[in-house]
Design a protein around this motif. Sequence first.
Motif, mmCIF file in Angstrom:
data_model
loop_
_atom_site.group_PDB
_atom_site.id
_atom_site.type_symbol
_atom_site.label_atom_id
_atom_site.label_comp_id
_atom_site.label_asym_id
_atom_site.label_seq_id
_atom_site.Cartn_x
_atom_site.Cartn_y
_atom_site.Cartn_z
ATOM 1 N N PHE A 86 0.823 -1.257 -0.028
ATOM 2 C CA PHE A 86 0.129 -0.018 0.040
ATOM 3 C C PHE A 86 0.948 1.395 0.053
ATOM 4 O O PHE A 86 0.628 2.189 -0.644
ATOM 5 C CB PHE A 86 -0.910 0.087 1.262
ATOM 6 C CG PHE A 86 -1.983 -1.052 1.150
ATOM 7 C CD1 PHE A 86 -2.650 -1.472 -0.198
ATOM 8 C CD2 PHE A 86 -2.521 -1.425 2.421
ATOM 9 C CE1 PHE A 86 -3.513 -2.307 -0.105
ATOM 10 C CE2 PHE A 86 -3.587 -2.485 2.339
ATOM 11 C CZ PHE A 86 -3.916 -2.731 1.140
ATOM 12 N N LEU A 87 2.030 1.223 0.819
ATOM 13 C CA LEU A 87 2.679 2.565 0.917
ATOM 14 C C LEU A 87 3.283 2.813 -0.413
ATOM 15 O O LEU A 87 3.071 3.968 -0.787
ATOM 16 C CB LEU A 87 4.036 2.463 1.834
ATOM 17 C CG LEU A 87 4.718 3.565 2.217
ATOM 18 C CD1 LEU A 87 3.957 4.692 2.803
ATOM 19 C CD2 LEU A 87 6.070 3.048 3.079
ATOM 20 N N THR B 253 -8.605 3.946 -1.644
ATOM 21 C CA THR B 253 -7.195 4.259 -0.907
ATOM 22 C C THR B 253 -6.254 4.627 -1.758
ATOM 23 O O THR B 253 -5.151 5.100 -1.201
ATOM 24 C CB THR B 253 -6.913 2.838 -0.379
ATOM 25 O OG1 THR B 253 -6.744 1.817 -1.482
ATOM 26 C CG2 THR B 253 -7.969 2.150 0.568
ATOM 27 N N SER B 254 -6.221 4.650 -3.295
ATOM 28 C CA SER B 254 -5.037 4.922 -3.763
ATOM 29 C C SER B 254 -5.210 5.965 -4.856
ATOM 30 O O SER B 254 -4.662 6.965 -4.812
ATOM 31 C CB SER B 254 -4.545 3.951 -4.425
ATOM 32 O OG SER B 254 -3.919 2.805 -3.623
ATOM 33 N N TYR B 255 -6.282 5.753 -5.603
ATOM 34 C CA TYR B 255 -6.739 6.874 -6.589
ATOM 35 C C TYR B 255 -7.259 8.082 -6.329
ATOM 36 O O TYR B 255 -7.066 9.176 -6.536
ATOM 37 C CB TYR B 255 -7.980 6.127 -7.376
ATOM 38 C CG TYR B 255 -8.696 7.086 -8.079
ATOM 39 C CD1 TYR B 255 -8.179 7.763 -9.205
ATOM 40 C CD2 TYR B 255 -10.035 7.735 -7.705
ATOM 41 C CE1 TYR B 255 -8.945 8.923 -9.935
ATOM 42 C CE2 TYR B 255 -10.839 8.587 -8.338
ATOM 43 C CZ TYR B 255 -10.211 9.272 -9.453
ATOM 44 O OH TYR B 255 -10.860 10.341 -10.167
ATOM 45 N N VAL B 256 -7.620 8.185 -4.700
ATOM 46 C CA VAL B 256 -8.216 9.263 -4.132
ATOM 47 C C VAL B 256 -6.925 10.329 -4.086
ATOM 48 O O VAL B 256 -7.257 11.471 -4.002
ATOM 49 C CB VAL B 256 -8.935 8.997 -2.823
ATOM 50 C CG1 VAL B 256 -7.866 8.431 -1.974
ATOM 51 C CG2 VAL B 256 -9.714 10.089 -2.456
ATOM 52 N N PHE B 257 -5.941 9.658 -4.118
ATOM 53 C CA PHE B 257 -4.738 10.531 -3.830
ATOM 54 C C PHE B 257 -4.284 11.486 -5.140
ATOM 55 O O PHE B 257 -3.572 12.455 -4.944
ATOM 56 C CB PHE B 257 -3.321 9.867 -3.323
ATOM 57 C CG PHE B 257 -3.557 9.428 -1.760
ATOM 58 C CD1 PHE B 257 -3.027 10.572 -0.910
ATOM 59 C CD2 PHE B 257 -3.863 8.262 -1.552
ATOM 60 C CE1 PHE B 257 -2.956 10.092 0.427
ATOM 61 C CE2 PHE B 257 -3.944 8.024 -0.045
ATOM 62 C CZ PHE B 257 -3.518 8.889 0.729
ATOM 63 N N SER C 83 2.817 6.152 -5.279
ATOM 64 C CA SER C 83 3.186 6.164 -6.912
ATOM 65 C C SER C 83 1.971 7.275 -7.557
ATOM 66 O O SER C 83 2.618 7.806 -8.416
ATOM 67 C CB SER C 83 2.692 4.766 -7.414
ATOM 68 O OG SER C 83 1.537 4.429 -7.292
ATOM 69 N N PHE C 84 1.307 7.899 -6.733
ATOM 70 C CA PHE C 84 0.262 8.837 -6.932
ATOM 71 C C PHE C 84 0.632 10.289 -6.548
ATOM 72 O O PHE C 84 -0.044 11.265 -6.737
ATOM 73 C CB PHE C 84 -1.139 8.316 -6.553
ATOM 74 C CG PHE C 84 -1.914 7.458 -7.609
ATOM 75 C CD1 PHE C 84 -2.466 7.720 -8.889
ATOM 76 C CD2 PHE C 84 -2.051 6.124 -6.920
ATOM 77 C CE1 PHE C 84 -2.946 6.676 -9.531
ATOM 78 C CE2 PHE C 84 -2.555 5.281 -7.836
ATOM 79 C CZ PHE C 84 -2.914 5.588 -8.938
ATOM 80 N N ILE C 85 1.820 10.370 -5.588
ATOM 81 C CA ILE C 85 1.888 11.296 -4.818
ATOM 82 C C ILE C 85 3.530 11.748 -5.246
ATOM 83 O O ILE C 85 3.650 13.084 -5.739
ATOM 84 C CB ILE C 85 2.238 11.214 -3.481
ATOM 85 C CG1 ILE C 85 1.021 10.573 -2.756
ATOM 86 C CG2 ILE C 85 2.626 12.312 -2.640
ATOM 87 C CD1 ILE C 85 0.874 10.246 -1.444
ATOM 88 N N ILE D 108 2.855 3.107 -13.956
ATOM 89 C CA ILE D 108 3.674 1.925 -14.354
ATOM 90 C C ILE D 108 4.192 1.306 -12.907
ATOM 91 O O ILE D 108 3.902 -0.156 -12.874
ATOM 92 C CB ILE D 108 4.675 2.209 -15.166
ATOM 93 C CG1 ILE D 108 4.389 2.807 -16.355
ATOM 94 C CG2 ILE D 108 5.880 1.238 -14.950
ATOM 95 C CD1 ILE D 108 5.648 3.536 -17.318
ATOM 96 N N VAL D 109 4.676 2.120 -11.990
ATOM 97 C CA VAL D 109 4.928 1.284 -10.645
ATOM 98 C C VAL D 109 3.530 0.597 -10.133
ATOM 99 O O VAL D 109 3.973 -0.175 -9.488
ATOM 100 C CB VAL D 109 5.644 2.549 -9.606
ATOM 101 C CG1 VAL D 109 5.879 1.839 -8.313
ATOM 102 C CG2 VAL D 109 6.779 2.979 -10.142
#
Length: 367
Positions: free
Chosen positions: A22-23, A222-226, A28-30, A39-40
């Motif tokens: 998760f980290l 949890t990820s796209y929202v960033f 990867s979006f930040i 890609i990552v």
Amino acid sequence: MRRNLVLFSSVLLTITEWYTFFLVSQLSFIIFPIRLGIIVFILGFIGRVMGSIIFGYVGDKISGRLSITLVTISIIISSFLLIFLANNYYALIISRTLQGLSLGGEWGGASIIVSESFTNSKLRIFILSLVQLAVPIGLIISTSVIFLLSLFSIIKLWNYSFLLTIILSVISTTLILSNFEERRVTSLVKIPLVDAIRKEWKNVLIAIGIKVSESSNFYIFTSYVFSQSVSTNLISSVVLISILTQLITMPFFGYLANSIGRKIILTLGLIIFALGSLFLKSDLLLGELLLSISDSALYSPQSSLFVDLFDKKYRYTTTNFSYQLASIIGGSLSPSLLALTHLQVIQIVIPYILASFICLLLIGYRN
């Protein structure tokens, strides 16, 4: 006592795997350019499928204990690469792939280990749902790390966060190997995955179909929202609040699944998923909370459901493979499409919800 230690150590190792995965997924979006970040992000999911095949084969043909050992070695190597070579893109790619490999083999292995340790328990479905608690706990830790790094303006030191991975991996794996008494099933199948797809392709497709909605749901909230045009601190706080609710809702839905049936809980989860998708962009907190509750309902029965679907002679392989392939289709594809397009969330997730509902109607369990 020994089986309780097996449960604790399996959950701890699974927490470690998810925290690590998760980290990097969130970072990867930040910290990376959008295309490199995607890609990552996706590489981890590809690695998960590869890991499900490789470590699933080891678990089915050789030993579950060896599979868990190799999984741990992979995540430790991955963490060392990030700590010492964080600015090297090749090291980043190798590390992310190893993360995926490790997680791809660990989740199913942990579920099977706990299932075998509590075979005769009347609360087996509920107990297996506790393994799923590793996901919100891992996410709480990773989100908290990002929040603190951002708060103190030391986001550039993100790579040192993986020291925790190394420490927890060694502790949890040592406890598992010391307390788990493996029940070996002699397998005459040369390649478990090939035989499983040939004989149980329907169950493989059903497992994938049920899983895709939960994966899509989870990685959206949890990820796209960033990727939203909101401060990292605010998004981290909202994600943290949403995922904290899962510490209650996940065992709650696990208990309900044990009491009134998994199909009812999974259907409820799909309905709430649709509602959360409608609200996510207009009301971030409400959307996040609904998606979090939905994810708990969809995820808590999965360990027992996947284990019960497949024959023991290739259970490590099929459990992991179905789970991880569904994660690519749902978990990596939907957030990536949302990040690259201007489509509404509901437009992306409706096909997943329909696929899962159809598979839910077709499901049957192996006794």
